[in-house]
Scaffold this active site. Structure first.
Site, PDB file in Angstrom:
ATOM      1  N   GLY A  32       0.808  -1.222   0.000  1.00 13.54           N
ATOM      2  CA  GLY A  32       0.000   0.000   0.000  1.00 13.54           C
ATOM      3  C   GLY A  32       0.835   1.263   0.000  1.00 13.54           C
ATOM      4  CG  LEU A  34      -0.940   1.693  -3.856  1.00 18.69           C
ATOM      5  CD1 LEU A  34      -2.020   1.227  -4.827  1.00 18.69           C
ATOM      6  CD2 LEU A  34       0.109   0.611  -3.686  1.00 18.69           C
ATOM      7  CG  HIS A  38       3.205   0.679  -5.405  1.00 15.85           C
ATOM      8  ND1 HIS A  38       3.371   1.795  -4.632  1.00 15.85           N
ATOM      9  CD2 HIS A  38       3.814  -0.325  -4.734  1.00 15.85           C
ATOM     10  CE1 HIS A  38       4.035   1.483  -3.541  1.00 15.85           C
ATOM     11  NE2 HIS A  38       4.334   0.218  -3.573  1.00 15.85           N
TER      12      HIS A  38
HETATM   13  N1  LIG Z   1      10.050   2.960  -7.607  1.00 19.72           N
HETATM   14  C1  LIG Z   1       9.585   1.764  -7.932  1.00 19.72           C
HETATM   15  N2  LIG Z   1       9.667   1.319  -9.191  1.00 19.72           N
HETATM   16  C2  LIG Z   1       9.208   0.080  -9.524  1.00 19.72           C
HETATM   17  N3  LIG Z   1       8.659  -0.787  -8.647  1.00 19.72           N
HETATM   18  C3  LIG Z   1       8.554  -0.386  -7.373  1.00 19.72           C
HETATM   19  C4  LIG Z   1       9.008   0.903  -6.947  1.00 19.72           C
HETATM   20  N4  LIG Z   1       8.781   1.019  -5.618  1.00 19.72           N
HETATM   21  C5  LIG Z   1       8.219  -0.140  -5.230  1.00 19.72           C
HETATM   22  N5  LIG Z   1       8.082  -0.983  -6.281  1.00 19.72           N
HETATM   23  C6  LIG Z   1       7.571  -2.340  -6.246  1.00 19.72           C
HETATM   24  O1  LIG Z   1       6.258  -2.363  -5.781  1.00 19.72           O
HETATM   25  C7  LIG Z   1       6.034  -3.573  -5.067  1.00 19.72           C
HETATM   26  C8  LIG Z   1       5.486  -3.253  -3.715  1.00 19.72           C
HETATM   27  O2  LIG Z   1       6.454  -2.542  -2.964  1.00 19.72           O
HETATM   28  P1  LIG Z   1       6.174  -1.854  -1.579  1.00 19.72           P
HETATM   29  O3  LIG Z   1       4.709  -1.837  -1.326  1.00 19.72           O
HETATM   30  O4  LIG Z   1       7.095  -2.354  -0.575  1.00 19.72           O
HETATM   31  O5  LIG Z   1       6.502  -0.363  -1.923  1.00 19.72           O
HETATM   32  P2  LIG Z   1       7.775   0.458  -1.665  1.00 19.72           P
HETATM   33  O6  LIG Z   1       7.519   1.813  -2.160  1.00 19.72           O
HETATM   34  O7  LIG Z   1       8.932  -0.340  -2.128  1.00 19.72           O
HETATM   35  O8  LIG Z   1       7.773   0.594  -0.129  1.00 19.72           O
HETATM   36  P3  LIG Z   1       8.975   0.512   0.814  1.00 19.72           P
HETATM   37  O9  LIG Z   1       9.059   1.865   1.388  1.00 19.72           O
HETATM   38  O10 LIG Z   1       8.466  -0.561   1.721  1.00 19.72           O
HETATM   39  O11 LIG Z   1      10.205   0.109   0.087  1.00 19.72           O
HETATM   40  C9  LIG Z   1       7.387  -4.284  -4.970  1.00 19.72           C
HETATM   41  O12 LIG Z   1       7.460  -5.262  -5.994  1.00 19.72           O
HETATM   42  C10 LIG Z   1       8.338  -3.160  -5.239  1.00 19.72           C
HETATM   43  O13 LIG Z   1       9.577  -3.587  -5.776  1.00 19.72           O
END
Ligand SMILES: Nc1ncnc2c1ncn2[C@@H]1O[C@H](COP(=O)(O)OP(=O)(O)OP(=O)(O)O)[C@@H](O)[C@H]1O
Ligand SMILES: CC(C)(CO)[C@@H](O)C(=O)[O-]
Ligand code: BAL
Length: 279
Positions: A32, A34, A38
């Site tokens: 989440g 987002l 995402h």
């Molecule tokens: N900047 C980005 N570009 C591409 N994919 C992303 C990016 N940020 C997160 N994702 C992908 O989205 C999916 C969900 O990630 P998550 O919900 O942990 O978000 P996050 O922004 O990475 O949060 P966190 O702060 O926990 O790192 C994962 O597969 C993650 O690699």
């Protein structure tokens, strides 16, 4: 129309109907809060699958730091609104008891690739990720699962997991989406102060220069030391690691014939930022 579902029984009933009609299912697992990163995964799933499920679950089992879990941003309504713009078919947002009911005792643990870097700095983290991702694949019966390259080691763990357990899902690794200054988008970025945010782009800039230098023949150690110095000079309070690794196994690599990746984790403003790029 995007539907919000909170129980596994409802999700299963819906997926059963899709599968009976021969439709393919893509899953985008998230925690989440987002952002465009995402949404780029969700759009790719939308383009490649007949049905798309985005899961939103802040998985307690992958947090080694209770404070990090407590502070993790939770914005379900805004997330659902963004996802209806893609649109995805279902937002699956189960509660903790739905995913881990009383008596739950199974752990999925991927060896090797889970151990260094993030695995060493965040003990138990990848067991939590592997366990929940296995469950999400089971619940959604997805044909394709979408993961960001921003969490490169996580992507390699999931690829290994799927191979080792013969899970019937194709894992799709999607490019990292960045802010204008190069900072990889991440839900945790909102915790940066304005001053921190102003210098956070130095992480990507410093590893990019180091990777260029290594490709041009400079020693890995020297290039990495310079990158770490740049981070400290910019105000990062701690550099946890900057490492050149085999892109698939995440083990140390000095074999330029194999794909290699530079991976970094550093603290700024009390926020842990990670990034990685090909070398
Ligand atoms: N900047 C980005 N570009 C591409 N994919 C992303 C990016 N940020 C997160 N994702 C992908 O989205 C999916 C969900 O990630 P998550 O919900 O942990 O978000 P996050 O922004 O990475 O949060 P966190 O702060 O926990 O790192 C994962 O597969 C993650 O690699
Ligand atoms: C893949 C994931 C949703 C599992 O909880 C999480 O680790 C994340 O958001 O990257
Ligand atoms: N974005 C990867 C999941 C985590 O940091 O816990």
């Amino acid at each position: 129309m995007t539907q919000i579902i909170q129980t596994i029984a409802e999700l299963r009933a819906l997926v059963r109907g899709w599968k009976a009609a021969g439709e393919s299912v893509g899953v985008v697992p998230t925690m989440g809060a987002l952002h465009e990163g995402h949404l780029s995964l969700a759009r790719r799933a939308r383009a490649e699958c007949e049905r798309v499920i985005t899961t939103i679950f802040v998985n307690p089992k992958q947090f080694n730091n209770p404070d990090d879990l407590k502070k993790y941003p939770r914005t379900l309504e805004a997330d659902a609104a963004l996802l209806s713009g893609v649109p995805v078919d279902v937002v699956f947002a189960p509660g903790v008891d739905e995913v881990y009911p009383d008596g739950f005792i199974t752990t999925v643990s991927v060896g090797g690739v889970s151990e260094p870097l993030e695995g060493r700095m965040r003990p138990g983290h990848f067991d939590g990720v592997a366990t929940v991702v296995t469950k999400l694949f089971g619940m959604t019966e997805a044909n394709r699962g979408y993961f960001g390259q921003k969490d490169w080691q996580q992507l390699q763990v999931v690829l290994r997991l799927v191979r080792d357990l013969n899970l019937p899902v194709t894992v799709v690794g999607c490019e990292t989406i960045r802010e204008a200054d190069g900072l990889a988008m991440s839900s945790r970025n909102v915790r940066l102060t304005a001053e921190g945010r102003a210098v956070a782009g130095v992480l990507y800039a410093a590893v990019t220069v180091a990777a260029d230098e290594i490709r041009a023949g400079q020693s890995d150690r020297m290039a990495i030391r310079e990158a770490a110095e740049k981070l400290r000079a910019a105000g990062f309070e701690r550099v946890e690691y900057i490492e050149l690794r085999d892109a698939e196994t995440l083990m140390p690599s000095d074999d330029p014939r194999r794909p290699r990746r530079m991976l970094a984790a550093a603290w700024l403003d009390g926020v842990r930022l990670i990034d990685n790029i090909p070398v």
